[in-house]
Design a protein around this motif. Sequence first.
Motif, mmCIF file in Angstrom:
data_model
loop_
_atom_site.group_PDB
_atom_site.id
_atom_site.type_symbol
_atom_site.label_atom_id
_atom_site.label_comp_id
_atom_site.label_asym_id
_atom_site.label_seq_id
_atom_site.Cartn_x
_atom_site.Cartn_y
_atom_site.Cartn_z
ATOM 1 N N THR A 37 0.847 -1.191 0.000
ATOM 2 C CA THR A 37 0.000 0.000 0.000
ATOM 3 C C THR A 37 0.884 1.243 0.000
ATOM 4 O O THR A 37 2.062 1.184 0.364
ATOM 5 N N THR A 39 1.024 5.742 -1.538
ATOM 6 C CA THR A 39 0.424 6.903 -2.194
ATOM 7 C C THR A 39 1.117 7.158 -3.526
ATOM 8 O O THR A 39 2.306 6.853 -3.694
ATOM 9 N N GLN A 40 0.374 7.733 -4.446
ATOM 10 C CA GLN A 40 0.886 8.110 -5.760
ATOM 11 C C GLN A 40 0.727 9.617 -5.929
ATOM 12 O O GLN A 40 -0.292 10.194 -5.556
ATOM 13 N N ARG A 89 -2.789 10.329 -3.965
ATOM 14 C CA ARG A 89 -3.912 9.399 -3.880
ATOM 15 C C ARG A 89 -3.425 8.049 -3.353
ATOM 16 O O ARG A 89 -2.308 7.609 -3.607
ATOM 17 N N TYR A 90 -4.297 7.380 -2.634
ATOM 18 C CA TYR A 90 -3.992 6.103 -1.986
ATOM 19 C C TYR A 90 -4.150 4.967 -2.989
ATOM 20 O O TYR A 90 -5.039 4.981 -3.845
ATOM 21 N N PHE A 91 -3.285 3.961 -2.883
ATOM 22 C CA PHE A 91 -3.392 2.777 -3.732
ATOM 23 C C PHE A 91 -3.021 1.538 -2.915
ATOM 24 O O PHE A 91 -2.337 1.616 -1.893
ATOM 25 N N SER A 98 -4.233 -4.110 -8.919
ATOM 26 C CA SER A 98 -3.720 -2.900 -8.284
ATOM 27 C C SER A 98 -4.829 -1.851 -8.367
ATOM 28 O O SER A 98 -5.231 -1.455 -9.463
ATOM 29 N N GLU A 100 -6.476 1.913 -7.113
ATOM 30 C CA GLU A 100 -6.077 3.243 -6.679
ATOM 31 C C GLU A 100 -7.291 4.154 -6.547
ATOM 32 O O GLU A 100 -8.315 3.951 -7.201
ATOM 33 N N GLU A 108 -13.027 3.280 -6.576
ATOM 34 C CA GLU A 108 -11.639 2.956 -6.893
ATOM 35 C C GLU A 108 -11.520 2.491 -8.336
ATOM 36 O O GLU A 108 -12.468 1.950 -8.910
ATOM 37 N N TRP A 199 1.540 5.179 -12.652
ATOM 38 C CA TRP A 199 1.295 4.246 -11.543
ATOM 39 C C TRP A 199 2.393 4.290 -10.476
ATOM 40 O O TRP A 199 2.133 3.949 -9.324
ATOM 41 N N PRO A 201 4.563 4.599 -7.458
ATOM 42 C CA PRO A 201 4.189 5.191 -6.160
ATOM 43 C C PRO A 201 5.191 6.236 -5.690
ATOM 44 O O PRO A 201 6.388 6.158 -5.982
#
Length: 315
Positions: A37, A39-40, A89-91, A98, A100, A108, A199, A201
């Motif tokens: 897990t 963030t991006q 943003r959280y992924f 995958s 996000e 999502e 993509w 991170p």
Amino acid sequence: MELLKGWPWRRAFLAVALNLLALSLSTTALLGSYWCTGTQKVPKPLCGKSKDAKCIGVPVVPDAGAGNASSEDVEHYSWETGDDRFAFRYFHTGMWLSCEESMEGPEEKCRSFIELSPPAERGILWLSLGSEMLYISLLLISFILLMVEMLHTGNPVCGLKLNAFAAVSSVLSGLLGMVAHMMYTQVFQATVNLGPEDWRPHSWDYGWAFYMAWASFTCCMASAVTTLNTYTKTVLEFKRNHIKSYGGSFKDQPQHHQCFIQQQISTYYEPQSKLLRSVSEGVDFYSELQQKVLQREPELELDDVLGQMIGEDRC
């Protein structure tokens, strides 16, 4: 029978419980998408009617009648610098998907992790998936063998064979699981550096599914060790009971009878004298020895048994 009471039953129950726990954890981890897990860092979208947070404000063009409007106001709203132009943003990523956070709504957006991984690493990822499936399959086989061993109490020799095969299956599954987890970690780290630009991170860490997978490996190896311990102690109990069953009459036998029994017992514990081809051969040997020598079949004298098995050999 005494071998099926007390501690052997407790050890067998512990091995089954650990195996079932490992099977449950590994299956949950394989189906989950929270191995990693983070963030991006992505550009903020333009603000609109449906988006008024985490967005870039659209420049306001002054009206024709507003001649006193300054162009500095327009520049102030249209030129945001630094991290103000980006959103985090959280992924979360698993072996299959995958997912996000979407910047346009609460839902999502998920993509196949196999397609996101670099082409050079996809072969390793497929090997990881195959090893993980074999790991779960062998765990299931081991669980079935342990359950059959607990329920099949009529023949202790067959129970020992099932116990030995279950231990070997558990050890092999643990090794496959360890290799699968390590290969997936390598593929994910390569994807972080070489994956698609949209993509990659900004920051990431391992998720609960990753720790659950390694907890499953730990339970699997603990189950294998417990099963092997049960097998070893049961074989030693067989040896001690066979010696006790002969009792003091062992000393009253002729010298060549004593030498024969000592040689047969020593061959089980000396690999250089007799190589055991399987984990269950020792159990078969003691069963045969009990039938032919210790129990003394009514139709066959002890001297005839010795003559058939060792011929002209002498101590």
